[in-house]
Design a protein around this motif. Structure first.
Motif, PDB file in Angstrom:
ATOM      1  N   UNK A 142       0.795  -1.222   0.000  1.00  0.00           N
ATOM      2  CA  UNK A 142       0.000   0.000   0.000  1.00  0.00           C
ATOM      3  C   UNK A 142       0.827   1.272   0.000  1.00  0.00           C
ATOM      4  N   UNK A 143       2.138   1.150  -0.190  1.00  0.00           N
ATOM      5  CA  UNK A 143       3.018   2.313  -0.110  1.00  0.00           C
ATOM      6  C   UNK A 143       3.046   3.074  -1.443  1.00  0.00           C
ATOM      7  N   UNK A 144       3.229   4.368  -1.333  1.00  0.00           N
ATOM      8  CA  UNK A 144       3.516   5.244  -2.465  1.00  0.00           C
ATOM      9  C   UNK A 144       4.801   6.003  -2.112  1.00  0.00           C
ATOM     10  N   UNK A 145       5.628   6.269  -3.113  1.00  0.00           N
ATOM     11  CA  UNK A 145       6.916   6.909  -2.842  1.00  0.00           C
ATOM     12  C   UNK A 145       7.159   8.046  -3.815  1.00  0.00           C
ATOM     13  N   UNK A 146       7.992   8.954  -3.355  1.00  0.00           N
ATOM     14  CA  UNK A 146       8.403  10.117  -4.134  1.00  0.00           C
ATOM     15  C   UNK A 146       9.924  10.178  -4.069  1.00  0.00           C
ATOM     16  N   UNK A 147      10.569  10.247  -5.235  1.00  0.00           N
ATOM     17  CA  UNK A 147      12.025  10.304  -5.280  1.00  0.00           C
ATOM     18  C   UNK A 147      12.471  11.629  -5.873  1.00  0.00           C
ATOM     19  N   UNK A 148      13.478  12.249  -5.219  1.00  0.00           N
ATOM     20  CA  UNK A 148      14.044  13.508  -5.719  1.00  0.00           C
ATOM     21  C   UNK A 148      15.566  13.389  -5.641  1.00  0.00           C
ATOM     22  N   UNK A 149      16.221  13.604  -6.773  1.00  0.00           N
ATOM     23  CA  UNK A 149      17.637  13.253  -6.893  1.00  0.00           C
ATOM     24  C   UNK A 149      18.574  14.168  -6.129  1.00  0.00           C
ATOM     25  N   UNK A 150      18.172  15.401  -5.811  1.00  0.00           N
ATOM     26  CA  UNK A 150      19.074  16.342  -5.155  1.00  0.00           C
ATOM     27  C   UNK A 150      19.130  16.178  -3.644  1.00  0.00           C
ATOM     28  N   UNK A 151      18.304  15.324  -3.075  1.00  0.00           N
ATOM     29  CA  UNK A 151      18.301  15.117  -1.625  1.00  0.00           C
ATOM     30  C   UNK A 151      19.616  14.498  -1.180  1.00  0.00           C
ATOM     31  N   UNK A 152      19.934  14.644   0.093  1.00  0.00           N
ATOM     32  CA  UNK A 152      21.175  14.065   0.576  1.00  0.00           C
ATOM     33  C   UNK A 152      21.430  14.358   2.031  1.00  0.00           C
ATOM     34  N   UNK A 153      22.715  14.436   2.354  1.00  0.00           N
ATOM     35  CA  UNK A 153      23.182  14.577   3.732  1.00  0.00           C
ATOM     36  C   UNK A 153      23.950  15.869   3.863  1.00  0.00           C
ATOM     37  N   UNK A 154      23.647  16.630   4.915  1.00  0.00           N
ATOM     38  CA  UNK A 154      24.513  17.736   5.310  1.00  0.00           C
ATOM     39  C   UNK A 154      25.171  17.323   6.620  1.00  0.00           C
ATOM     40  N   UNK A 155      26.488  17.393   6.656  1.00  0.00           N
ATOM     41  CA  UNK A 155      27.258  16.941   7.810  1.00  0.00           C
ATOM     42  C   UNK A 155      27.223  18.019   8.886  1.00  0.00           C
ATOM     43  N   UNK A 156      26.452  17.764   9.943  1.00  0.00           N
ATOM     44  CA  UNK A 156      26.177  18.801  10.934  1.00  0.00           C
ATOM     45  C   UNK A 156      27.430  19.237  11.686  1.00  0.00           C
ATOM     46  N   UNK A 157      28.133  18.297  12.283  1.00  0.00           N
ATOM     47  CA  UNK A 157      29.312  18.670  13.076  1.00  0.00           C
ATOM     48  C   UNK A 157      30.366  19.336  12.204  1.00  0.00           C
ATOM     49  N   UNK A 158      30.562  18.827  10.999  1.00  0.00           N
ATOM     50  CA  UNK A 158      31.541  19.419  10.089  1.00  0.00           C
ATOM     51  C   UNK A 158      31.116  20.822   9.680  1.00  0.00           C
ATOM     52  N   UNK A 159      29.820  20.999   9.401  1.00  0.00           N
ATOM     53  CA  UNK A 159      29.323  22.314   9.008  1.00  0.00           C
ATOM     54  C   UNK A 159      29.551  23.349  10.104  1.00  0.00           C
ATOM     55  N   UNK A 160      29.269  22.977  11.335  1.00  0.00           N
ATOM     56  CA  UNK A 160      29.492  23.923  12.436  1.00  0.00           C
ATOM     57  C   UNK A 160      30.963  24.303  12.532  1.00  0.00           C
ATOM     58  N   UNK A 161      31.837  23.307  12.446  1.00  0.00           N
ATOM     59  CA  UNK A 161      33.269  23.584  12.549  1.00  0.00           C
ATOM     60  C   UNK A 161      33.748  24.463  11.400  1.00  0.00           C
TER      61      UNK A 161
END
Length: 394
Positions: A142-161
């Motif tokens: 019963x699942x429906x999905x949405x895919x978007x290619x630009x999604x990803x990870x932002x590295x929080x600890x690295x970004x703060x530093x």
């Protein structure tokens, strides 16, 4: 007193970004004050990874999504450091589990409406198509999905530093291990009181998250903020190649509970969390002990829908969400004291942090913000009407 053009109180995700943007314009004359050590684990801006995505179901966030990516690109270009890793991203809606639930715009159509409005490319997938593309998933049909290619990870600890390093490169000073005991409007400026020194600034940015009301106490302002203890679990999956960032996307799963997950990143492990599932606490009373009920809930989800994602638990860790009743940001100046800027990320701001730093600099320097932030005013009913109901996006 030591005097500065702008003082930023709190050097987490939003504060460190604001410090960088202010220092890049003003040079020396900008001070950051952090009550704990830099990079501490007591608040919200910690750990390796946060989801970054163009997928937004509300127009006031959809308008900021693409500019946030551009802001992160600018930080990466100046620093030479990679902060964002694009993996692609899924929103999976278990329509059977959510049947009868009041989701508002928080369904597939809510996201596609915003994509269509902003011209963002995406793909819709049914349950069979989802598994054909990513056989790591197990579905009920019963699942429906949405895919978007630009999604990803932002590295929080690295970004703060990186933000801290760039701020220092532009001449900012930073004082850590220094709690702010009071801020007091002082003519057209602000006095900032610590245990050992009193500073003065023309403008102050309060980015103190769970400690916001404590910092604002001297202004006479108290905001209706709920502090929630949230948690994530890392699993030492033995199937590393299947869950490498190049082969497995970040995902959000909207069902009976709302889960979110990451490929192997930061640790040699996958990562799972639940959005808005934590109990209410305070910055002083929170514990660092994960909730065993949620641990079992996570494990049950993994066993059912992502069996090879799991493995021995590497660790579970907690963090804090600090949330207004409508779960929207606060990005505004105090009405009675416009020299004081208040920032609150409502538990979901890190993906926008590089952009929010610029918006806070705009407010502190009395400019029209570069992006629309009218939805985040401090005078909206959610913050001024005591009878306004909590409506968290769960």
């Amino acid at each position: 007193m030591d005097s500065y053009r702008v003082i930023v109180i709190g050097c987490g995700g939003l504060g460190s970004s604001a410090l960088y943007r202010l220092a890049s314009e003003l040079g020396p004359g900008v001070l950051g004050i952090e009550q704990f050590e830099l990079g501490h684990h007591r608040g919200a801006s910690q750990d390796h990874s946060r989801i970054i995505r163009l997928a937004q179901h509300e127009p006031h966030y959809a308008a900021l999504a693409a500019p946030a990516y551009k802001a992160w690109d600018e930080v990466e270009a100046e620093s030479g450091q990679q902060i964002v890793t694009r993996t692609g991203g899924l929103v999976v809606e278990d329509r059977v589990a959510r049947r009868g639930a009041a989701t508002g715009s928080r369904n597939i159509e809510g996201y596609t409406d915003m994509f269509d409005q902003y011209g963002v490319a995406y793909e819709r997938l049914d349950a069979d198509e989802l598994v054909a593309r990513w056989p790591q998933f197990r579905v009920d049909g019963g699942e429906q999905a949405l895919y978007q290619a630009e999604s990803g990870i932002v590295d929080a600890a690295r970004a703060n530093a990186v933000h801290i390093a760039l701020a220092r490169a532009h001449g900012a000073e930073i004082v850590a291990g220094t709690p702010v005991r009071a801020i007091r409007p002082d003519g057209e400026g602000v006095a900032v009181v610590t245990d050992t020194r009193t500073f003065r600034a023309d403008r102050v940015v309060v980015a103190s998250d769970a400690w916001t009301n404590r910092v604002l106490a001297g202004t006479g302002v108290t905001l209706p903020l709920s502090v929630l203890q949230e948690q994530v679990t890392y699993y030492s999956t033995p199937h590393l190649a299947e869950f490498a960032p190049s082969r497995f996307p970040i995902f959000m799963w909207h069902g009976t509970h709302n889960f979110y997950g990451f490929p192997v990143y930061g640790e040699v492990a996958t990562k799972l969390g639940q959005h808005m599932g934590g109990h209410e606490t305070t910055a002083e009373e929170r514990t660092f002990e994960p909730d065993p009920v949620r641990r079992e809930r996570y494990a049950a989800f993994v066993d059912r829908h992502l069996p090879r994602f799991g493995g021995p638990e590497l660790y579970s860790k907690t963090c804090l969400y600090t949330v207004p009743p409508d779960q929207n940001f606060i990005l505004d100046t105090l009405p009675e004291h416009p020299q004081i800027v208040v920032a609150n990320g409502a538990g979901h701001a890190f993906k926008f942090a590089a952009l929010i730093g610029r918006l806070l600099a705009d407010l502190a320097l009395e400019r029209r913000p570069s992006q629309p932030i009218d939805a985040f005013t401090i005078t909206r009913p959610a913050l001024t009407d005591p009878s306004f109901p909590r409506s968290f996006h769960v």
